[in-house]
Design a protein around this motif. Structure first.
Motif, mmCIF file in Angstrom:
data_model
loop_
_atom_site.group_PDB
_atom_site.id
_atom_site.type_symbol
_atom_site.label_atom_id
_atom_site.label_comp_id
_atom_site.label_asym_id
_atom_site.label_seq_id
_atom_site.Cartn_x
_atom_site.Cartn_y
_atom_site.Cartn_z
ATOM 1 N N ASN A 44 0.801 -1.222 0.000
ATOM 2 C CA ASN A 44 0.000 0.000 0.000
ATOM 3 C C ASN A 44 0.832 1.269 0.000
ATOM 4 O O ASN A 44 0.315 2.346 -0.330
ATOM 5 C CB ASN A 44 -0.924 0.015 1.219
ATOM 6 C CG ASN A 44 -2.059 -0.978 1.109
ATOM 7 O OD1 ASN A 44 -2.357 -1.475 0.023
ATOM 8 N ND2 ASN A 44 -2.702 -1.272 2.221
ATOM 9 N N SER A 47 0.653 3.686 -2.897
ATOM 10 C CA SER A 47 -0.620 4.370 -3.113
ATOM 11 C C SER A 47 -0.808 5.541 -2.154
ATOM 12 O O SER A 47 -1.694 6.374 -2.365
ATOM 13 C CB SER A 47 -1.785 3.385 -2.987
ATOM 14 O OG SER A 47 -1.822 2.799 -1.708
ATOM 15 N N ARG A 85 -2.724 -9.372 0.866
ATOM 16 C CA ARG A 85 -4.156 -9.114 0.746
ATOM 17 C C ARG A 85 -4.910 -10.432 0.596
ATOM 18 O O ARG A 85 -5.985 -10.622 1.183
ATOM 19 C CB ARG A 85 -4.435 -8.207 -0.457
ATOM 20 C CG ARG A 85 -5.929 -7.986 -0.715
ATOM 21 C CD ARG A 85 -6.148 -7.264 -2.039
ATOM 22 N NE ARG A 85 -5.537 -7.969 -3.148
ATOM 23 C CZ ARG A 85 -6.075 -9.022 -3.758
ATOM 24 N NH1 ARG A 85 -7.231 -9.513 -3.333
ATOM 25 N NH2 ARG A 85 -5.462 -9.588 -4.773
ATOM 26 N N TRP A 131 -7.981 7.884 2.722
ATOM 27 C CA TRP A 131 -7.164 7.183 1.739
ATOM 28 C C TRP A 131 -8.034 6.367 0.790
ATOM 29 O O TRP A 131 -8.822 5.526 1.233
ATOM 30 C CB TRP A 131 -6.160 6.270 2.462
ATOM 31 C CG TRP A 131 -5.344 5.432 1.556
ATOM 32 C CD1 TRP A 131 -4.572 5.844 0.509
ATOM 33 C CD2 TRP A 131 -5.195 4.009 1.619
ATOM 34 N NE1 TRP A 131 -3.968 4.773 -0.089
ATOM 35 C CE2 TRP A 131 -4.332 3.632 0.583
ATOM 36 C CE3 TRP A 131 -5.717 3.030 2.455
ATOM 37 C CZ2 TRP A 131 -3.987 2.311 0.358
ATOM 38 C CZ3 TRP A 131 -5.365 1.712 2.230
ATOM 39 C CH2 TRP A 131 -4.501 1.375 1.196
ATOM 40 N N GLY A 133 -7.471 3.945 -1.101
ATOM 41 C CA GLY A 133 -7.213 2.519 -1.243
ATOM 42 C C GLY A 133 -7.890 1.641 -0.207
ATOM 43 O O GLY A 133 -7.601 0.446 -0.135
ATOM 44 N N ASP A 134 -8.801 2.196 0.591
ATOM 45 C CA ASP A 134 -9.510 1.429 1.625
ATOM 46 C C ASP A 134 -10.103 0.137 1.076
ATOM 47 O O ASP A 134 -10.640 0.103 -0.029
ATOM 48 C CB ASP A 134 -10.641 2.277 2.201
ATOM 49 C CG ASP A 134 -11.622 1.443 3.011
ATOM 50 O OD1 ASP A 134 -11.292 1.117 4.157
ATOM 51 O OD2 ASP A 134 -12.684 1.097 2.457
ATOM 52 N N TYR A 343 -4.148 -1.447 11.015
ATOM 53 C CA TYR A 343 -4.470 -1.070 9.637
ATOM 54 C C TYR A 343 -4.787 0.419 9.545
ATOM 55 O O TYR A 343 -4.251 1.143 8.695
ATOM 56 C CB TYR A 343 -5.649 -1.904 9.143
ATOM 57 C CG TYR A 343 -6.140 -1.556 7.755
ATOM 58 C CD1 TYR A 343 -5.406 -1.878 6.615
ATOM 59 C CD2 TYR A 343 -7.362 -0.906 7.576
ATOM 60 C CE1 TYR A 343 -5.865 -1.568 5.346
ATOM 61 C CE2 TYR A 343 -7.839 -0.595 6.312
ATOM 62 C CZ TYR A 343 -7.086 -0.932 5.202
ATOM 63 O OH TYR A 343 -7.557 -0.611 3.943
ATOM 64 N N THR A 347 -2.637 3.923 8.000
ATOM 65 C CA THR A 347 -3.165 5.017 7.185
ATOM 66 C C THR A 347 -2.848 6.369 7.805
ATOM 67 O O THR A 347 -2.379 7.293 7.116
ATOM 68 C CB THR A 347 -4.690 4.876 7.017
ATOM 69 O OG1 THR A 347 -4.970 3.718 6.236
ATOM 70 C CG2 THR A 347 -5.285 6.097 6.319
#
Length: 419
Positions: A44, A47, A85, A131, A133-134, A343, A347
């Protein structure tokens, strides 16, 4: 995120249900979840630091990449991309069953539904405000679909979930290989028909993010909306089978280390072979650059079977526990028990560093090599603070908020004096 919890089936009233006690948690699941949440950040990171167009359209990065950057990118692509992921998605499938019980459980079913709906709320806020990309919102509605299959037997889950996962992997493998070996004239004609990201547009996006808020927030919101409308729905047929596969592996005893030894050895053999091929061909492509030889496309093709590498990683950790080396895995467990908190904390840290107005505004300024240094620092912080927090509390702070909302009451967060 999807912390493992359950309540005995004998509890019929919803009011008596509650989070699992720390002593009843399943070591292997927390261990694997900790491994997954750390690895996810490595993928991540780009991103957070680069415009979405760079990652989605293979546009040129906003800075010129050094040799160290190329190596950093190779490490991410080969050892991390799609593997972690995939693992987290499998584990999310396990949590659907552990929280919700059997499909017709009238007490735990509503708890699971509320849990997933609140996860969707977290995802909406996380993606729209911080963000793009959640993945929480995606997990929420995939989880609502997965609820219908949680009572399937292990064999059925493995055949359906594993079969679909293998099918998509083969499709990706053949597609990547085919695209990498098109005749030059055909490839050139196809490239002409593809929208190219203008370097000036990439630079303008970088400036928008660096200009602070609200411009950065608006740009993030646009990217998030595009992902939710375009990409996320197409990932449902990928994510739900992975959840089935994960639950099938749990019900069969594979994730707990109780499956036949030959099954782990077979996965180790296939996964190691795939990882080695991906690493070698990926390195060759990186070194060759635009002058890659006719084997171009083989690296991407090997990457299409990422779930094999995921299972390879998981099997190594599971076998360490099975053969008496559990202490070597204990460092991952606290991170896994606080996966949701970690997580979202990832972020907050990355947004602060890369485009929040109160941070250094590194957006568009780092290559993969520098991003790897940031990732390593965040890993170190989470490996330190997770056990420290859990020495006094039963769960992470975000897990506590989520569970209070799920159960409709305040649940205990501090450790009992006798724990």
């Amino acid at each position: 995120m999807a912390a493992v919890e359950f309540a005995p089936a004998a509890r019929a009233a919803d009011a008596t249900l509650g989070p699992v006690r720390p002593k009843d948690r399943i070591h292997n699941l927390d261990m694997l979840r900790g491994w997954a949440i750390l690895g996810i950040l490595a993928v991540n990171a780009a991103s957070f630091g680069w415009p979405a167009e760079v990652l989605m359209s293979e546009a040129a990065p906003p800075i010129e990449l050094t040799q160290a950057d190329q190596i950093g990118r190779w490490v991410t692509d080969v050892f991390f991309a799609d593997k972690f992921r995939t693992l987290f998605t499998m584990l999310f499938g396990v949590s659907i069953f552990l929280v919700g019980g059997e499909k017709h459980d009238d007490a735990r079913g509503p708890v699971l539904t509320r849990r997933l709906l609140w996860l969707g709320v977290f995802g909406l806020l996380h993606g729209a405000l911080l963000w793009y990309g959640d993945i929480l919102l995606h997990y929420a509605y995939c989880g609502l679909i997965m609820m219908m299959f949680r009572s399937w037997a292990a064999r059925r889950l493995l055949w359906v979930g594993g079969g679909l996962t293998l099918l998509w992997g083969l499709v990706a493998t053949l597609g990547y290989w085919g695209m990498g070996n098109l005749p030059p004239d055909v490839a050139a004609r196809m490239a002409e028909g593809q929208p190219a990201s203008d370097p000036a547009a990439i630079a303008a996006t970088v400036e928008l993010y660096r200009s602070g808020w609200p411009a950065g927030l608006i740009e993030n919101l646009k990217d998030w909306a595009m992902l939710q409308l375009v990409a996320s729905p197409f990932l449902i047929p990928v994510s739900v089978p992975l959840m089935m596969l994960g639950l099938g592996l749990f019900k069969s005893g594979y994730l707990s280390g109780r499956a036949p030894l030959w099954s782990y050895l077979l996965v180790l053999l296939l996964g190691a072979a795939n990882l080695a091929a991906f690493a070698v061909w990926g390195w060759q492509d990186m070194m060759a650059g635009e002058d890659a030889d006719p084997t171009r496309g083989l690296a991407a093709a090997a990457g299409g079977m990422a779930p094999l590498i995921t299972l390879f990683y998981a099997s190594v950790l599971i076998l360490l526990v099975r053969f008496g080396l559990k202490p070597l895995t204990l460092w991952l467990v606290p991170v896994g028990r606080m996966a949701f908190t970690n997580y979202l904390t990832q972020t907050l840290i990355m947004v602060t560093l890369y485009y929040a107005p109160w941070g250094p505004m590194w957006f568009g300024a780092h290559g993969p090599a520098e991003m790897w240094m940031v990732v390593a620092a965040v890993w170190a912080a989470q490996l330190i603070w997770s056990p420290l927090w859990l020495s006094a509390f039963q769960m992470g702070p975000i897990e506590w908020v989520w569970r209070c909302l799920t159960y409709g009451r305040l649940v205990a967060i501090r450790k009992p004096a006798t724990a």
